[in-house]
Design a protein around this motif. Structure first.
Motif, short mmCIF file in Angstrom:
data_model
loop_
_atom_site.label_atom_id
_atom_site.label_comp_id
_atom_site.label_asym_id
_atom_site.label_seq_id
_atom_site.Cartn_x
_atom_site.Cartn_y
_atom_site.Cartn_z
N UNK A 1 0.84 -1.28 -0.17
CA UNK A 1 0.01 -0.11 -0.01
C UNK A 1 0.89 1.13 0.04
N UNK A 2 0.27 2.35 -0.46
CA UNK A 2 1.19 3.66 -0.43
C UNK A 2 1.75 4.19 0.93
N UNK A 3 2.59 4.85 1.00
CA UNK A 3 2.96 5.56 1.99
C UNK A 3 4.14 6.52 1.89
N UNK A 4 3.76 7.87 2.60
CA UNK A 4 4.59 8.98 2.42
C UNK A 4 6.13 8.85 2.45
N UNK A 5 6.40 7.84 3.42
CA UNK A 5 7.98 7.72 3.75
C UNK A 5 8.32 6.55 3.12
N UNK A 6 9.67 6.33 2.89
CA UNK A 6 10.43 5.18 2.59
C UNK A 6 10.25 4.19 3.77
N UNK A 7 9.92 3.01 3.55
CA UNK A 7 9.93 1.91 4.83
C UNK A 7 10.66 0.95 4.35
N UNK A 8 11.08 0.21 5.20
CA UNK A 8 11.96 -1.29 4.99
C UNK A 8 11.10 -2.23 4.69
N UNK A 9 11.86 -3.35 4.09
CA UNK A 9 11.12 -4.70 3.60
C UNK A 9 10.89 -5.65 4.88
N UNK A 10 11.47 -5.22 6.09
CA UNK A 10 11.50 -6.39 7.11
C UNK A 10 10.24 -7.09 7.55
N UNK A 11 9.29 -6.28 7.64
CA UNK A 11 7.88 -6.82 8.36
C UNK A 11 7.56 -7.92 6.98
N UNK A 12 7.43 -7.28 5.76
CA UNK A 12 7.13 -8.14 4.76
C UNK A 12 7.85 -9.26 4.59
N UNK A 13 9.16 -9.22 4.42
CA UNK A 13 10.01 -10.29 4.43
C UNK A 13 9.53 -11.45 5.22
N UNK A 14 9.51 -11.17 6.72
CA UNK A 14 9.30 -12.12 7.65
C UNK A 14 7.90 -12.94 7.53
N UNK A 15 6.86 -11.76 7.09
CA UNK A 15 5.62 -12.49 6.93
C UNK A 15 5.53 -13.46 5.38
N UNK A 16 6.24 -13.19 4.69
CA UNK A 16 6.36 -13.99 3.52
C UNK A 16 7.16 -15.40 4.00
#
Length: 315
Positions: free
Chosen positions: A173-188
């Motif tokens: 989903x969109x976001x105004x700040x650049x965020x890391x991939x950490x949460x998505x990586x672990x969920x995958x």
């Protein structure tokens, strides 16, 4: 025993069962951590991770020490052979060994800088403590993973399990700040241990690290991905290829009530904090199908299970 990634879980189903037992009687093992100390080191901000992990330690009877390196600790040097004539005042070699003398378990939180992909993938801070600490280390979110969150997600999904093989969607989903991939990586990584129809949906060009997603299904049409889903997990991440950049901020990727009608009355999940009406509409986040608060609650039992396993392992 360390808990650094989802790969440290030998049996996800068993861990989830054990966590749910802990949830029913959180003070059952209050004596296990007696005279033991958890040191929590924060290089980045935290709400749920800090409080839930601290609560978990207290439930086990542990003492807890918390230090915020952003404004309380010396700036650390991590490079071997460094000539420390610049900003860093202390080397990780001494720092990790010293903290190890004070603590029985060290928990570390250090986000990705989102500037140097190789440096972030090397997990400089976490790897430094793993190398030089003489006690177990727990990852409270590193550059590339958030395994405590993923374990809490698995616990929450088990509590809302379907009678059929579930369809689970991880949606960017969109976001105004650049965020890391950490949460998505672990969920995958966690979903790859589950028996589920798992789909990742995001704009083209926003692929995660292929070494992590492996053979997971990727669908670039969010509406198509949402069809008949039982769980929608929404999270922003910045571009992995054009590293750390925001190359798409399309508001059409915001999760709305209309999109949720495409699902099989799906539960909505997010790790929090979340930008309302940017990542997800109020009407979804405040709906009966939103289980984000339950996810946050289960962070305590995920952390407590990890700490309990380390203590039972002789530490």
């Amino acid at each position: 025993m360390n808990y650094i990634s989802v790969q440290n879980i030998d049996s996800l189903s068993e861990w989830v069962k054990q966590a749910l037992k802990i949830k029913k009687k959180p003070l059952k093992n209050k004596k296990l951590g007696k005279n033991k100390t958890l040191g929590m080191l924060f290089f980045n901000p935290s709400l749920r991770t800090r409080l839930s992990t601290q609560k978990a330690a207290l439930n086990l009877g542990m003492n807890v020490m918390v230090m915020n390196f952003t404004n309380e600790g010396w700036t650390l040097e991590f490079e071997d052979g460094a000539i420390m004539d610049q900003g860093a005042s202390e080397h990780i070699k001494e720092a990790a060994e010293v903290v190890s003398q004070y603590c029985d378990i060290i928990a570390v939180r250090a986000f990705a800088g989102l500037v140097d992909k190789d440096k972030d993938n090397a997990e400089t801070v976490l790897a430094g403590f793993l190398k030089f600490a003489t006690v177990p280390v727990v990852n409270m979110e590193g550059c590339t993973g958030h395994p405590l969150q993923a374990l809490a997600d698995a616990i929450t999904m088990q509590e809302h399990k379907t009678e059929h093989r579930p369809k689970v969607v991880l949606s960017w989903a969109p976001h105004p700040k650049a965020l890391p991939q950490a949460v998505a990586n672990s969920f995958v990584s966690m979903m790859q241990l589950q028996d589920a129809d798992f789909v990742i949906t995001h704009p083209e060009g926003y692929e995660l690290n292929p070494e992590i997603t492996k053979n997971s299904v990727i669908e670039y049409d969010q509406n198509k991905a949402f069809e008949n889903a039982d769980f929608i997990y929404t999270k922003n991440w910045s571009n992995y290829t054009d590293y750390g950049k925001i190359t798409n901020s399309d508001p059409n990727w915001t999760v709305t009530a209309e999109k949720m009608t495409l699902t099989n009355n799906a539960k909505f999940m997010h790790c929090l904090p979340v930008r309302r009406n940017v990542v997800v509409a109020d009407e979804v986040l405040d709906s009966e199908n939103s289980i984000v608060i339950e996810q946050a609650n289960n962070r305590t039992y995920a952390a407590q299970l990890v700490l309990q396993k380390i203590l039972e392992n002789g530490h």
